[in-house]
Design a protein around this motif. Structure first.
Motif, PDB file in Angstrom:
ATOM      1  N   LEU A 194       9.184 -12.775   0.719  1.00 57.50           N
ATOM      2  CA  LEU A 194       9.261 -11.197   0.751  1.00 57.50           C
ATOM      3  C   LEU A 194       8.311 -10.555   1.531  1.00 57.50           C
ATOM      4  CD1 LEU A 194      11.887 -10.307  -2.747  1.00 57.50           C
ATOM      5  CD2 LEU A 194      12.899 -11.118  -0.580  1.00 57.50           C
ATOM      6  N   ASP A 195       6.950 -11.188   1.023  1.00 62.10           N
ATOM      7  CA  ASP A 195       5.657 -10.350   2.081  1.00 62.10           C
ATOM      8  C   ASP A 195       6.046 -10.512   2.808  1.00 62.10           C
ATOM      9  OD1 ASP A 195       4.990  -8.516  -0.186  1.00 62.10           O
ATOM     10  OD2 ASP A 195       4.195 -10.288  -1.540  1.00 62.10           O
ATOM     11  N   ALA A 196       6.254 -11.843   3.613  1.00 62.76           N
ATOM     12  CA  ALA A 196       6.567 -12.198   5.221  1.00 62.76           C
ATOM     13  C   ALA A 196       7.152 -11.193   5.795  1.00 62.76           C
ATOM     14  CB  ALA A 196       6.182 -12.978   5.319  1.00 62.76           C
ATOM     15  N   PRO A 197       7.004 -11.233   6.865  1.00 66.33           N
ATOM     16  CA  PRO A 197       7.955 -10.512   7.980  1.00 66.33           C
ATOM     17  C   PRO A 197       9.189 -10.728   8.173  1.00 66.33           C
ATOM     18  CG  PRO A 197       6.093 -11.353   9.475  1.00 66.33           C
ATOM     19  CD  PRO A 197       5.727 -11.765   7.824  1.00 66.33           C
ATOM     20  N   GLY A 198       9.695  -9.454   7.942  1.00 70.47           N
ATOM     21  CA  GLY A 198      11.317  -9.383   7.610  1.00 70.47           C
ATOM     22  C   GLY A 198      12.082  -8.920   8.362  1.00 70.47           C
ATOM     23  N   VAL A 199      12.940  -8.820   8.843  1.00 70.22           N
ATOM     24  CA  VAL A 199      13.893  -8.150   9.946  1.00 70.22           C
ATOM     25  C   VAL A 199      14.583  -6.207   9.358  1.00 70.22           C
ATOM     26  CG1 VAL A 199      15.380 -10.245  10.612  1.00 70.22           C
ATOM     27  CG2 VAL A 199      16.567  -8.139   9.103  1.00 70.22           C
ATOM     28  N   LEU A 200      14.636  -6.031   8.065  1.00 69.84           N
ATOM     29  CA  LEU A 200      14.158  -4.166   7.429  1.00 69.84           C
ATOM     30  C   LEU A 200      13.471  -3.524   7.842  1.00 69.84           C
ATOM     31  CD1 LEU A 200      15.186  -6.137   3.845  1.00 69.84           C
ATOM     32  CD2 LEU A 200      16.983  -5.371   5.728  1.00 69.84           C
ATOM     33  N   PRO A 201      14.015  -2.291   8.143  1.00 71.92           N
ATOM     34  CA  PRO A 201      13.689  -0.994   8.719  1.00 71.92           C
ATOM     35  C   PRO A 201      12.483  -1.151   7.758  1.00 71.92           C
ATOM     36  CG  PRO A 201      15.207  -0.827   8.045  1.00 71.92           C
ATOM     37  CD  PRO A 201      15.228  -1.935   8.695  1.00 71.92           C
ATOM     38  N   GLU A 202      11.185  -0.687   8.069  1.00 72.06           N
ATOM     39  CA  GLU A 202      10.223  -0.067   6.731  1.00 72.06           C
ATOM     40  C   GLU A 202      11.239   1.034   5.731  1.00 72.06           C
ATOM     41  OE1 GLU A 202       6.394   1.478   8.077  1.00 72.06           O
ATOM     42  OE2 GLU A 202       5.983  -0.498   9.054  1.00 72.06           O
ATOM     43  N   ALA A 203      11.361   1.890   6.342  1.00 70.12           N
ATOM     44  CA  ALA A 203      12.371   3.377   5.381  1.00 70.12           C
ATOM     45  C   ALA A 203      13.878   3.426   6.069  1.00 70.12           C
ATOM     46  CB  ALA A 203      12.276   4.221   5.956  1.00 70.12           C
ATOM     47  N   PRO A 204      14.658   3.568   5.082  1.00 66.37           N
ATOM     48  CA  PRO A 204      15.842   3.357   5.227  1.00 66.37           C
ATOM     49  C   PRO A 204      16.707   4.722   5.871  1.00 66.37           C
ATOM     50  CG  PRO A 204      15.894   4.399   3.088  1.00 66.37           C
ATOM     51  CD  PRO A 204      14.521   3.673   4.046  1.00 66.37           C
ATOM     52  N   ASP A 205      17.077   4.907   6.347  1.00 69.92           N
ATOM     53  CA  ASP A 205      18.069   5.788   7.400  1.00 69.92           C
ATOM     54  C   ASP A 205      18.584   6.734   6.844  1.00 69.92           C
ATOM     55  OD1 ASP A 205      19.106   8.017   9.304  1.00 69.92           O
ATOM     56  OD2 ASP A 205      20.266   5.844  10.175  1.00 69.92           O
ATOM     57  N   GLU A 206      17.504   7.746   6.258  1.00 70.14           N
ATOM     58  CA  GLU A 206      18.088   9.281   5.834  1.00 70.14           C
ATOM     59  C   GLU A 206      19.082   9.965   5.997  1.00 70.14           C
ATOM     60  OE1 GLU A 206      14.767  10.626   2.772  1.00 70.14           O
ATOM     61  OE2 GLU A 206      14.734   8.653   1.732  1.00 70.14           O
ATOM     62  N   ALA A 207      18.684  10.176   6.676  1.00 72.85           N
ATOM     63  CA  ALA A 207      19.403  11.258   7.846  1.00 72.85           C
ATOM     64  C   ALA A 207      21.343  10.998   7.625  1.00 72.85           C
ATOM     65  CB  ALA A 207      18.795  11.633   9.427  1.00 72.85           C
ATOM     66  N   ALA A 208      21.158   9.752   8.635  1.00 73.48           N
ATOM     67  CA  ALA A 208      22.137   9.472   7.805  1.00 73.48           C
ATOM     68  C   ALA A 208      23.228   9.898   6.963  1.00 73.48           C
ATOM     69  CB  ALA A 208      22.788   8.054   8.252  1.00 73.48           C
ATOM     70  N   ALA A 209      22.368   9.092   5.852  1.00 72.71           N
ATOM     71  CA  ALA A 209      22.822   9.039   4.705  1.00 72.71           C
ATOM     72  C   ALA A 209      23.061  10.951   4.775  1.00 72.71           C
ATOM     73  CB  ALA A 209      21.837   8.546   3.407  1.00 72.71           C
ATOM     74  N   ASP A 210      22.662  11.430   4.179  1.00 72.54           N
ATOM     75  CA  ASP A 210      22.703  12.631   3.849  1.00 72.54           C
ATOM     76  C   ASP A 210      23.766  13.608   5.301  1.00 72.54           C
ATOM     77  OD1 ASP A 210      21.237  15.318   3.306  1.00 72.54           O
ATOM     78  OD2 ASP A 210      21.604  16.092   5.077  1.00 72.54           O
ATOM     79  N   ALA A 211      23.601  13.023   6.430  1.00 73.72           N
ATOM     80  CA  ALA A 211      25.006  13.922   6.863  1.00 73.72           C
ATOM     81  C   ALA A 211      26.080  13.101   6.710  1.00 73.72           C
ATOM     82  CB  ALA A 211      24.712  13.146   8.443  1.00 73.72           C
ATOM     83  N   TRP A 212      26.148  12.025   6.040  1.00 73.05           N
ATOM     84  CA  TRP A 212      27.787  11.553   5.251  1.00 73.05           C
ATOM     85  C   TRP A 212      27.197  12.304   4.070  1.00 73.05           C
ATOM     86  CZ3 TRP A 212      28.421   8.979   0.423  1.00 73.05           C
ATOM     87  CH2 TRP A 212      29.827   9.248  -0.218  1.00 73.05           C
ATOM     88  N   LEU A 213      26.667  12.724   3.291  1.00 73.83           N
ATOM     89  CA  LEU A 213      26.578  13.156   1.765  1.00 73.83           C
ATOM     90  C   LEU A 213      27.331  14.694   2.321  1.00 73.83           C
ATOM     91  CD1 LEU A 213      26.969  13.014  -1.219  1.00 73.83           C
ATOM     92  CD2 LEU A 213      24.881  13.746  -1.069  1.00 73.83           C
ATOM     93  N   ARG A 214      26.978  15.590   2.962  1.00 74.18           N
ATOM     94  CA  ARG A 214      27.382  16.308   3.976  1.00 74.18           C
ATOM     95  C   ARG A 214      28.875  16.394   4.093  1.00 74.18           C
ATOM     96  NH1 ARG A 214      23.268  20.000   4.272  1.00 74.18           N
ATOM     97  NH2 ARG A 214      21.257  19.236   4.061  1.00 74.18           N
ATOM     98  N   ARG A 215      29.232  15.782   4.581  1.00 75.06           N
ATOM     99  CA  ARG A 215      30.789  14.789   5.295  1.00 75.06           C
ATOM    100  C   ARG A 215      31.830  14.723   3.915  1.00 75.06           C
ATOM    101  NH1 ARG A 215      28.476  12.574   8.991  1.00 75.06           N
ATOM    102  NH2 ARG A 215      29.027  10.552   8.343  1.00 75.06           N
ATOM    103  N   VAL A 216      31.082  15.124   3.291  1.00 77.29           N
ATOM    104  CA  VAL A 216      32.002  14.267   1.550  1.00 77.29           C
ATOM    105  C   VAL A 216      31.992  15.996   1.256  1.00 77.29           C
ATOM    106  CG1 VAL A 216      31.601  13.578  -0.508  1.00 77.29           C
ATOM    107  CG2 VAL A 216      30.743  12.058   1.168  1.00 77.29           C
ATOM    108  N   ARG A 217      31.050  16.567   1.270  1.00 85.50           N
ATOM    109  CA  ARG A 217      30.229  17.728   0.512  1.00 85.50           C
ATOM    110  C   ARG A 217      31.468  19.177   0.965  1.00 85.50           C
ATOM    111  NH1 ARG A 217      29.507  15.869  -3.643  1.00 85.50           N
ATOM    112  NH2 ARG A 217      26.898  15.323  -4.546  1.00 85.50           N
ATOM    113  N   ALA A 218      31.954  19.000   2.114  1.00 91.81           N
ATOM    114  CA  ALA A 218      32.607  19.208   3.444  1.00 91.81           C
ATOM    115  C   ALA A 218      34.329  19.395   2.945  1.00 91.81           C
ATOM    116  CB  ALA A 218      32.755  19.550   4.632  1.00 91.81           C
ATOM    117  N   ALA A 219      33.891  17.867   3.154  1.00 89.93           N
ATOM    118  CA  ALA A 219      35.164  17.188   2.553  1.00 89.93           C
ATOM    119  C   ALA A 219      36.513  17.634   1.023  1.00 89.93           C
ATOM    120  CB  ALA A 219      35.931  15.850   2.802  1.00 89.93           C
TER     121      ALA A 219
END
Length: 220
Positions: free
Chosen positions: A189-214
């Motif tokens: 797991l310390d070797a290079p892999g395909v995952l990004p260094e950080a998650p897409d928090e902006a997408a998660a935040d936008a989704w949660l805002r859509r939930v709150r609006a709904a």
């Protein structure tokens, strides 16, 4: 409750269930948005037994998923759902973008090492079934972490349940054997892999805002 997504997780979803195994259900729900504005915040989780059901509020669920919590994250990788809504579908569709390299390593190996400590603390002679369960969880978590690291995808149902059970029984009988297994996994797991260094928090935040609006219904 406004359940957005729910289904059967745990040993049934992993293909490791046996006679007498519990059927665990996991889901996420949305509270009415206006309830978040008051002095006392609503409960973020509801847990019941008989049947075993855990429901996390959308905000808590997405935070756990961004942290790559192995238990909470299963909800986005189920083959079948008991409840699936359009907002739930949106989150499932972005599941790969919510992963990150370090979080997968730390969360999955952290949970696997927790099972290892439980294995060390338990006498396999007095409770062999429990020891074997801890060992199977350890093996499964390591394999899931390696699959995510290598492919960015998670298949919950293990391909070779008999091999997982056999290796688990080996570790249950001699727990220290699992140390080498965990150390090798950490190296991979310390070797290079395909995952990004950080998650897409902006997408998660936008989704949660859509939930709150709904679920915002002022005046109700």
């Amino acid at each position: 409750m406004n359940v957005l997504l729910s289904g059967v997780v745990g040993s049934v979803a992993h293909g490791l269930a046996h006679e007498g195994s519990d059927v665990d259900r996991l889901g996420m729900f949305a509270v009415p948005t206006e309830r978040l504005h008051g002095l006392h915040r609503p409960r973020e989780s509801h847990v019941s037994t008989g049947p075993d059901v855990t429901l996390h509020e959308a905000g808590k669920a997405v935070r756990l998923i961004l942290a790559c919590n192995p238990t909470a994250g299963e909800l986005l990788w189920l083959a079948r759902y008991e409840t699936r809504t359009p907002l739930g579908d949106e989150l499932v569709a972005m599941r790969g973008r919510l992963l990150s390299e370090r979080a997968v390593r730390d969360a999955y190996l952290g949970y696997a090492r927790q099972q290892f400590r439980k294995l060390l603390a338990r006498d396999p002679a007095t409770d062999p079934a429990k020891a074997a369960k801890h060992a199977r969880h350890l093996v499964r978590l390591v394999r899931q972490a390696e699959q995510l690291h290598r492919t960015g995808h998670l298949t919950l149902r293990v391909e070779d349940p008999d091999a997982v059970r056999e290796l688990g029984e080996s570790f249950a009988a001699a727990p220290l054997r699992a140390e080498t297994f965990l150390a090798r996994a950490a190296d991979r797991l310390d070797a290079p892999g395909v995952l990004p260094e950080a998650p897409d928090e902006a997408a998660a935040d936008a989704w949660l805002r859509r939930v709150r609006a709904a679920f915002y219904r002022p005046g109700e």
